[in-house]
Design a protein around this motif. Sequence first.
Motif, short mmCIF file in Angstrom:
data_model
loop_
_atom_site.label_atom_id
_atom_site.label_comp_id
_atom_site.label_asym_id
_atom_site.label_seq_id
_atom_site.Cartn_x
_atom_site.Cartn_y
_atom_site.Cartn_z
N MET A 1 0.84 -1.20 0.00
CA MET A 1 0.00 0.00 0.00
C MET A 1 0.87 1.24 0.00
N HIS A 2 0.45 2.24 -0.77
CA HIS A 2 1.28 3.43 -0.93
C HIS A 2 0.74 4.57 -0.09
N VAL A 3 1.64 5.22 0.62
CA VAL A 3 1.31 6.43 1.35
C VAL A 3 1.87 7.59 0.53
N GLY A 4 1.03 8.30 -0.16
CA GLY A 4 1.48 9.32 -1.09
C GLY A 4 1.61 10.68 -0.46
N ALA A 5 2.58 10.83 0.40
CA ALA A 5 2.73 12.07 1.14
C ALA A 5 3.64 13.05 0.41
N ALA A 6 4.03 14.11 1.13
CA ALA A 6 4.66 15.27 0.50
C ALA A 6 5.98 14.96 -0.20
N THR A 7 6.71 13.98 0.28
CA THR A 7 8.03 13.71 -0.29
C THR A 7 7.97 12.76 -1.48
N GLY A 8 6.80 12.43 -1.94
CA GLY A 8 6.67 11.48 -3.04
C GLY A 8 6.13 10.15 -2.59
N GLY A 9 6.10 9.96 -1.28
CA GLY A 9 5.44 8.77 -0.75
C GLY A 9 6.37 7.59 -0.53
N TYR A 10 5.80 6.57 0.06
CA TYR A 10 6.55 5.35 0.36
C TYR A 10 5.55 4.20 0.42
N ASP A 11 6.06 2.99 0.39
CA ASP A 11 5.21 1.81 0.41
C ASP A 11 5.20 1.15 1.78
N VAL A 12 4.04 0.63 2.14
CA VAL A 12 3.90 -0.26 3.29
C VAL A 12 3.61 -1.63 2.71
N VAL A 13 4.53 -2.56 2.90
CA VAL A 13 4.43 -3.89 2.30
C VAL A 13 4.02 -4.89 3.37
N VAL A 14 2.93 -5.61 3.13
CA VAL A 14 2.42 -6.60 4.07
C VAL A 14 2.56 -7.99 3.47
N GLY A 15 3.09 -8.91 4.26
CA GLY A 15 3.20 -10.28 3.77
C GLY A 15 3.78 -11.19 4.82
N ARG A 16 4.27 -12.33 4.38
CA ARG A 16 4.95 -13.28 5.25
C ARG A 16 6.26 -13.62 4.57
N SER A 17 7.31 -12.93 4.97
CA SER A 17 8.58 -13.01 4.26
C SER A 17 9.72 -12.64 5.19
N ASP A 18 10.94 -12.89 4.72
CA ASP A 18 12.14 -12.50 5.46
C ASP A 18 12.37 -11.01 5.22
N VAL A 19 11.92 -10.18 6.16
CA VAL A 19 11.99 -8.74 5.94
C VAL A 19 13.43 -8.25 5.84
N ALA A 20 14.35 -8.94 6.52
CA ALA A 20 15.75 -8.50 6.49
C ALA A 20 16.28 -8.40 5.07
N ALA A 21 15.82 -9.28 4.20
CA ALA A 21 16.30 -9.29 2.82
C ALA A 21 15.81 -8.08 2.03
N HIS A 22 14.76 -7.42 2.50
CA HIS A 22 14.17 -6.32 1.75
C HIS A 22 14.66 -4.95 2.20
N VAL A 23 15.25 -4.85 3.38
CA VAL A 23 15.67 -3.55 3.90
C VAL A 23 16.74 -2.88 3.04
N PRO A 24 17.79 -3.60 2.61
CA PRO A 24 18.83 -2.94 1.82
C PRO A 24 18.30 -2.24 0.58
N GLY A 25 17.32 -2.84 -0.06
CA GLY A 25 16.75 -2.21 -1.26
C GLY A 25 16.06 -0.91 -0.96
N LEU A 26 15.46 -0.79 0.22
CA LEU A 26 14.81 0.46 0.60
C LEU A 26 15.83 1.55 0.92
N LEU A 27 16.97 1.15 1.49
CA LEU A 27 17.98 2.12 1.88
C LEU A 27 18.76 2.64 0.68
N GLY A 28 18.90 1.85 -0.36
CA GLY A 28 19.66 2.29 -1.54
C GLY A 28 21.15 2.09 -1.38
N ASP A 29 21.90 2.56 -2.36
CA ASP A 29 23.35 2.29 -2.42
C ASP A 29 24.20 3.29 -1.66
N GLY A 30 23.67 4.47 -1.34
CA GLY A 30 24.52 5.50 -0.76
C GLY A 30 24.72 5.40 0.74
#
Length: 360
Positions: A1-30
């Motif tokens: 689900m997308h929260v479309g706020a002032a900065t362009g928004g972000y996603d709230v992802v709901v499921g049953r998964s290994d969340v640790a594997a998804h955090v790096p992608g949210l943080l990016g390369d920098g």
Amino acid sequence: MHVGAATGGYDVVVGRSDVAAHVPGLLGDGVQRVLIVHAAAVEPLAARLGDVLRERGVRVWLQVVPDGEAAKTAAVTAQLWAQLGAAGFTRSDAVVGVGGGAVTDLAGFVAATWLRGVAVVQVPTTLLAMVDAAVGGKTGINTAEGKNLVGAFHEPVGVLVDLTSLRTLPRADLVAGMAEVVKGGFIGDPQILQLVEADPVGALDPDSAVLRELVERKIALKANVVTADLRESSLREILNYGHTFGHAIEQISGYRRRHGEAVAVGMMFAAALAQRAGLLDAAGVARHRDVLRAVGLPTSYTPPAGYDWAAHLAVMRRDKKTRGDLLRFVVVDSRGEPGRLEGPAEDDLRAAYETVLDRA
């Protein structure tokens, strides 16, 4: 689900998964440095996340914080700031909050205030945090004068909700979190109430389709409200249904009452107040009581020794929705429409208070 706020928004992802594997992608390369703020109960998850980030060349600091509202103090916040400073965190670095609502509130506030704002990812592990605290960008800590009186709006770059975390959540915490779900049913999504009424057992089963739908519906409701009103200038206030009186209960009890338990009683107080004002009929008040009880939530309470109506009123006057000396309450009417009741008569306030006292 997308929260479309002032900065362009972000996603709230709901499921049953290994969340640790998804955090790096949210943080990016920098990102070069990450502080993981976590509760003791979820240390294995925090440690796994740290390992995943280190494998990608990120320097990681893990910091356990006290349980519950004890984490949301100026002293704990200052310790985390000191840790960020000693580690040389820059604006391109990040904070990750792993735990319940108190942890996500704290982690978000630390991220909001360090260098005037660094990235934060929220990994809520309790029902309350999943459906409420971690979503919407509200961050804050408590003071001796009240709950969440110091804070900032700071949107996360993402929220990851792993429903399997609920399997190990203590039953009392799962029940307490349901208060925020039920609240969503009263202020905007009546289907939530119908789902709870039809299957209260399934509503508290971490593996059920019912609970997943309830979580998704409540998050979607909050996402829509926050998208329309990030900084609580108008519409977003409805999310505080039951909170004015509920926060008073929490503070007066020394935060020994769970937030959801206090909010459940707070919704009963608000319903009684709306009835006194002619906005809500007796059937509406009864439905509040029946739905809350169906999932094991309290509808009344006993104040600690030495605290009376005057003490509750004094705490409520410090509520964030108060304007000057004007008390303002979120209420719902008989049509299920939320609104604000401003400056109710003290006789009505006192009468509503009397309805939620435990007479047993």
